[in-house]
Design a protein around this motif. Sequence first.
Motif, mmCIF file in Angstrom:
data_model
loop_
_atom_site.group_PDB
_atom_site.id
_atom_site.type_symbol
_atom_site.label_atom_id
_atom_site.label_comp_id
_atom_site.label_asym_id
_atom_site.label_seq_id
_atom_site.Cartn_x
_atom_site.Cartn_y
_atom_site.Cartn_z
ATOM 1 N N LEU A 137 78.515 -10.920 10.371
ATOM 2 C CA LEU A 137 76.882 -11.742 10.112
ATOM 3 C C LEU A 137 76.769 -12.214 11.523
ATOM 4 C CD1 LEU A 137 74.574 -12.419 8.268
ATOM 5 C CD2 LEU A 137 75.975 -14.289 7.481
ATOM 6 N N SER A 138 77.378 -12.886 12.122
ATOM 7 C CA SER A 138 77.362 -13.546 13.402
ATOM 8 C C SER A 138 76.833 -12.382 14.517
ATOM 9 C CB SER A 138 78.418 -14.409 13.962
ATOM 10 O OG SER A 138 78.950 -15.299 13.090
ATOM 11 N N ALA A 139 77.370 -11.150 14.440
ATOM 12 C CA ALA A 139 77.015 -10.401 15.315
ATOM 13 C C ALA A 139 75.886 -9.769 14.931
ATOM 14 C CB ALA A 139 78.178 -9.092 15.294
ATOM 15 N N THR A 140 75.446 -9.685 13.775
ATOM 16 C CA THR A 140 74.255 -8.876 13.394
ATOM 17 C C THR A 140 73.088 -9.871 13.764
ATOM 18 O OG1 THR A 140 75.341 -8.282 11.365
ATOM 19 C CG2 THR A 140 72.949 -8.384 11.188
ATOM 20 N N LEU A 141 73.005 -11.198 13.750
ATOM 21 C CA LEU A 141 72.289 -12.092 13.880
ATOM 22 C C LEU A 141 71.836 -12.326 15.421
ATOM 23 C CD1 LEU A 141 72.899 -15.084 11.470
ATOM 24 C CD2 LEU A 141 70.885 -13.368 11.324
ATOM 25 N N LEU A 142 72.968 -12.233 16.291
ATOM 26 C CA LEU A 142 72.853 -12.182 17.497
ATOM 27 C C LEU A 142 72.347 -10.909 17.932
ATOM 28 C CD1 LEU A 142 76.428 -13.789 18.813
ATOM 29 C CD2 LEU A 142 74.183 -14.805 19.097
ATOM 30 N N LEU A 143 72.349 -9.750 17.580
ATOM 31 C CA LEU A 143 72.134 -8.681 17.984
ATOM 32 C C LEU A 143 70.523 -8.487 17.624
ATOM 33 C CD1 LEU A 143 72.795 -6.211 19.287
ATOM 34 C CD2 LEU A 143 73.334 -4.911 17.138
ATOM 35 N N GLY A 144 70.168 -9.196 16.295
ATOM 36 C CA GLY A 144 68.818 -9.072 15.913
ATOM 37 C C GLY A 144 67.889 -9.844 17.062
ATOM 38 N N TRP A 145 68.358 -11.122 17.463
ATOM 39 C CA TRP A 145 67.728 -11.935 18.371
ATOM 40 C C TRP A 145 67.463 -11.441 19.363
ATOM 41 C CZ3 TRP A 145 70.027 -14.298 22.682
ATOM 42 C CH2 TRP A 145 68.856 -15.329 23.301
ATOM 43 N N TRP A 146 68.771 -10.638 19.977
ATOM 44 C CA TRP A 146 68.675 -10.280 21.346
ATOM 45 C C TRP A 146 67.475 -9.135 21.521
ATOM 46 C CZ3 TRP A 146 70.833 -5.179 23.301
ATOM 47 C CH2 TRP A 146 70.931 -5.102 24.661
ATOM 48 N N PHE A 147 67.469 -8.118 20.634
ATOM 49 C CA PHE A 147 66.376 -6.853 20.653
ATOM 50 C C PHE A 147 65.160 -7.310 20.249
ATOM 51 C CE2 PHE A 147 68.538 -5.274 16.796
ATOM 52 C CZ PHE A 147 67.217 -5.090 15.981
ATOM 53 N N ALA A 148 65.040 -8.281 19.404
ATOM 54 C CA ALA A 148 63.516 -8.692 18.705
ATOM 55 C C ALA A 148 62.793 -9.042 19.802
ATOM 56 C CB ALA A 148 63.776 -9.608 17.686
ATOM 57 N N ASP A 149 61.378 -8.437 19.784
ATOM 58 C CA ASP A 149 60.597 -8.934 20.662
ATOM 59 C C ASP A 149 59.238 -9.013 19.996
ATOM 60 O OD1 ASP A 149 59.339 -9.853 23.163
ATOM 61 O OD2 ASP A 149 59.067 -7.565 23.658
ATOM 62 N N PRO A 150 58.691 -10.194 19.596
ATOM 63 C CA PRO A 150 59.574 -11.427 19.667
ATOM 64 C C PRO A 150 60.229 -11.791 18.571
ATOM 65 C CG PRO A 150 57.202 -12.040 18.900
ATOM 66 C CD PRO A 150 57.214 -10.373 19.119
ATOM 67 N N TRP A 151 61.209 -12.677 18.372
ATOM 68 C CA TRP A 151 61.876 -13.350 17.403
ATOM 69 C C TRP A 151 61.078 -13.870 16.491
ATOM 70 C CZ3 TRP A 151 66.787 -12.815 15.006
ATOM 71 C CH2 TRP A 151 66.898 -13.690 13.932
ATOM 72 N N ARG A 152 60.914 -13.418 15.249
ATOM 73 C CA ARG A 152 59.941 -14.142 14.242
ATOM 74 C C ARG A 152 60.837 -15.022 13.145
ATOM 75 N NH1 ARG A 152 57.643 -8.847 14.572
ATOM 76 N NH2 ARG A 152 59.057 -8.163 13.035
ATOM 77 N N TRP A 153 60.442 -16.061 12.808
ATOM 78 C CA TRP A 153 61.227 -16.904 11.688
ATOM 79 C C TRP A 153 60.584 -16.533 10.404
ATOM 80 C CZ3 TRP A 153 65.841 -19.196 12.206
ATOM 81 C CH2 TRP A 153 66.028 -19.688 13.467
ATOM 82 N N ASP A 154 60.821 -15.427 9.802
ATOM 83 C CA ASP A 154 60.227 -15.025 8.530
ATOM 84 C C ASP A 154 61.395 -15.351 7.594
ATOM 85 O OD1 ASP A 154 62.266 -13.281 8.910
ATOM 86 O OD2 ASP A 154 60.684 -11.552 9.536
ATOM 87 N N HIS A 155 61.007 -14.992 6.274
ATOM 88 C CA HIS A 155 61.725 -15.346 5.312
ATOM 89 C C HIS A 155 63.063 -14.845 5.314
ATOM 90 C CE1 HIS A 155 57.847 -15.958 3.513
ATOM 91 N NE2 HIS A 155 58.359 -17.013 2.466
ATOM 92 N N LYS A 156 63.472 -13.595 5.852
ATOM 93 C CA LYS A 156 64.624 -12.997 6.191
ATOM 94 C C LYS A 156 65.282 -13.740 7.193
ATOM 95 C CE LYS A 156 65.011 -9.129 8.549
ATOM 96 N NZ LYS A 156 64.678 -7.953 8.965
ATOM 97 N N ALA A 157 64.914 -14.026 8.251
ATOM 98 C CA ALA A 157 65.587 -14.610 9.316
ATOM 99 C C ALA A 157 66.078 -16.195 9.035
ATOM 100 C CB ALA A 157 64.588 -14.941 10.626
ATOM 101 N N VAL A 158 65.120 -16.852 8.283
ATOM 102 C CA VAL A 158 65.513 -18.263 7.627
ATOM 103 C C VAL A 158 66.392 -18.030 6.506
ATOM 104 C CG1 VAL A 158 64.515 -20.312 6.481
ATOM 105 C CG2 VAL A 158 63.057 -18.983 8.302
ATOM 106 N N LEU A 159 66.508 -17.408 5.594
ATOM 107 C CA LEU A 159 67.524 -17.243 4.562
ATOM 108 C C LEU A 159 68.627 -16.886 5.363
ATOM 109 C CD1 LEU A 159 65.619 -16.154 1.834
ATOM 110 C CD2 LEU A 159 66.428 -18.103 1.898
#
Length: 295
Positions: free
Chosen positions: A217-239
């Motif tokens: 899960l840590s790797a998933t979040l880090l990878l998502g933050w790295w390639f997301a442009d821009p990073w969005r604090w949506d429901h999925k990210a917050v939860l």
Amino acid sequence: MGEGAARETGTRKYTVAMILSSGLPATLTTPAGLALVVPSAIALLAYGTAMARHAAEGDGARRALLVGWLAHAVAIVVDMAGIGTGIPGARFGFAPALSATLWLVLAVYVIESRWVPLPGVRRTLALLGVFAVALAALFPGEFRPQIDSPWAPVHWALGIASYGLFGAAVLHGAMLDAAERRLRGKLQPPGATPMGMPLLRLERLTFQFVGAGFALLSATLLLGWWFADPWRWDHKAVLSVLGWLVFAGLLVGRQRLGWRGRPALRGLYAGAALLLLAYVGSRFMLEVVFQRAPY
């Protein structure tokens, strides 16, 4: 004018894809639908057989569950790869994610049951298998012909793998909880579980799954933050981040404060519920309730 027409065309294409991917009657009329329905039907029949033969607990029930698990895998591959659709790109959604997660939990059971008898779990897993396969057949997910980043498939794979490991942790946590209840009721010998596995071993295995799931899960979040442009604090990210914090606190509390038993299991269930809501819950609302295009 040209840009507006292009946008309208794109909207129509997405609407058609959603119609084709959100109902069993539509899928039955296409080769892709048949490719999905056939393994799904085999999986449903096999899982149903495993449930019906639960009382006997013979080799037939275990073989039926294995056949269902294999057919389930074929259905997942056909669905996510969009085999037979002629549309490039992957197909994904809340139901395929839930189906793949349960398939991974079943994979843990299939492997583990070869060394440790787990008869009391089979019927529950077979019932969940029926639910997951049927749901994925009804809602195969939407097509994603364009992927924002080449790392996105890795992100999805890591996320599903972490869901599967946390699902296995929840399964073992439920067995641990049931064993402790029986022990308090003096319905079994001290230190044993209904499956014949010592309590301490079952507890240790439960949190090994938590630790492995937390790493992915840590790797998933880090990878998502790295390639997301821009990073969005949506429901999925917050939860997802809230779930990560719960599991981080659980692992630290167990390591430093010796958390065990009911408090630790409550943390496990809370973190798993947050992760379930993060992707499956949010995508269900988008795809089924609001019928909006994925962002």
